[in-house]
Design a protein around this motif. Structure first.
Motif, PDB file in Angstrom:
ATOM      1  N   ALA A   9       0.924  -1.358   0.044  1.00  0.00           N
ATOM      2  CA  ALA A   9      -0.036   0.053   0.015  1.00  0.00           C
ATOM      3  C   ALA A   9       0.722   1.235   0.155  1.00  0.00           C
ATOM      4  N   GLU A  10       2.102   1.211   0.725  1.00  0.00           N
ATOM      5  CA  GLU A  10       2.859   2.194   0.721  1.00  0.00           C
ATOM      6  C   GLU A  10       3.638   2.583  -0.499  1.00  0.00           C
ATOM      7  N   ASP A  41      -7.126  -0.114  -9.363  1.00  0.00           N
ATOM      8  CA  ASP A  41      -6.627   0.956 -10.424  1.00  0.00           C
ATOM      9  C   ASP A  41      -5.273   0.318 -11.133  1.00  0.00           C
ATOM     10  N   GLY A  72       1.459   7.365  -6.343  1.00  0.00           N
ATOM     11  CA  GLY A  72      -0.116   8.119  -6.605  1.00  0.00           C
ATOM     12  C   GLY A  72      -1.082   7.450  -6.604  1.00  0.00           C
ATOM     13  N   VAL A  73      -1.130   5.921  -6.461  1.00  0.00           N
ATOM     14  CA  VAL A  73      -2.258   5.298  -6.593  1.00  0.00           C
ATOM     15  C   VAL A  73      -3.246   5.253  -5.473  1.00  0.00           C
ATOM     16  N   ARG A  74      -4.508   5.716  -5.509  1.00  0.00           N
ATOM     17  CA  ARG A  74      -5.236   5.968  -4.332  1.00  0.00           C
ATOM     18  C   ARG A  74      -6.116   4.469  -4.051  1.00  0.00           C
ATOM     19  N   TYR A  75      -6.507   3.801  -5.143  1.00  0.00           N
ATOM     20  CA  TYR A  75      -7.242   2.512  -5.076  1.00  0.00           C
ATOM     21  C   TYR A  75      -6.394   1.631  -5.585  1.00  0.00           C
ATOM     22  N   GLU A  76      -6.191   0.515  -4.893  1.00  0.00           N
ATOM     23  CA  GLU A  76      -5.308  -0.897  -5.314  1.00  0.00           C
ATOM     24  C   GLU A  76      -5.986  -1.259  -6.687  1.00  0.00           C
ATOM     25  N   ALA A 114       1.047   4.195  -2.715  1.00  0.00           N
ATOM     26  CA  ALA A 114       0.974   5.612  -2.629  1.00  0.00           C
ATOM     27  C   ALA A 114       1.979   6.408  -2.975  1.00  0.00           C
TER      28      ALA A 114
END
Length: 199
Positions: free
Chosen positions: A132-133, A145, A139-143, A136
């Protein structure tokens, strides 16, 4: 590894539970076997069916390496080791099955939900947090995507590779008859009328 519980295994048979529509149960009783058709999935999930079909296609491609898939099966029948994990809707029935253990592919429901939601399956919560880090930092907010857009091929590969962990408990369950987690689920390529048990 969570609360271990001995499954109901006897003579290489395992007790599993599945919820099926009245139509499926009627066909099973009349024809002796039931195979899932993709049209059932499309009918059930309607406008969000496309997302589910991607996950189901991935499952089918990989699970058949564990238990060979008959040609008639277009997807798996979902069953559970614990009846409490079943959703029972009007117009459906809960079936108790005694299944040859080698016919089942075992995995955790929580891991399968990650596949359905296009999320990463880590060896641990810490590994999932690291992924998840990493997202981030890109710049990916939703996995999801990562999976649904063409912009992150290396991250998509890492995400899809993690899904192989879905099957990490299969051999352990088959060897020991012990469920390492209460939310163990099993995929079956078909239902057989001979597996039906009195509830």
């Amino acid at each position: 590894m969570g609360t271990e519980a001995r499954m109901d295994c006897q003579h290489n048979q395992i007790t599993l539970y599945t919820a099926q529509t009245d139509e499926v149960v009627r066909n099973l009783l009349e024809q002796g076997r039931h195979y899932v058709k993709l049209e059932y999935i499309i009918r059930k999930y309607e406008e969000v069916a496309a997302v589910f079909l991607q996950a189901y296609a991935w499952y089918t491609e990989n699970a058949q390496r564990i238990v060979p898939k008959p040609a008639q099966a277009e997807s798996a029948v979902w069953s559970f080791c614990d009846v409490r994990y079943l959703e029972n809707h009007p117009g459906s029935q809960i079936l108790k099955l005694s299944v040859p253990i080698e016919n089942a592919v075992f995995f955790r429901m929580s891991d399968w939900n990650k596949v359905l939601n296009l999320r990463y399956i880590g060896e641990s919560a810490a590994e999932e947090a690291q992924f998840a880090e990493k997202l981030a930092r890109y710049g990916v907010r939703y996995e999801g995507d990562v999976y649904t857009t063409p912009f992150y091929p290396h991250l998509k590969k890492e995400l899809k590779d993690s899904w192989q962990r879905l099957f990490r408990y299969d051999q352990q369950v088959k060897a020991t008859g012990v469920s390492p987690y209460p939310d163990m689920q099993a995929g079956l390529w078909y239902l057989d009328r001979q597996w039906l048990q009195e509830t």
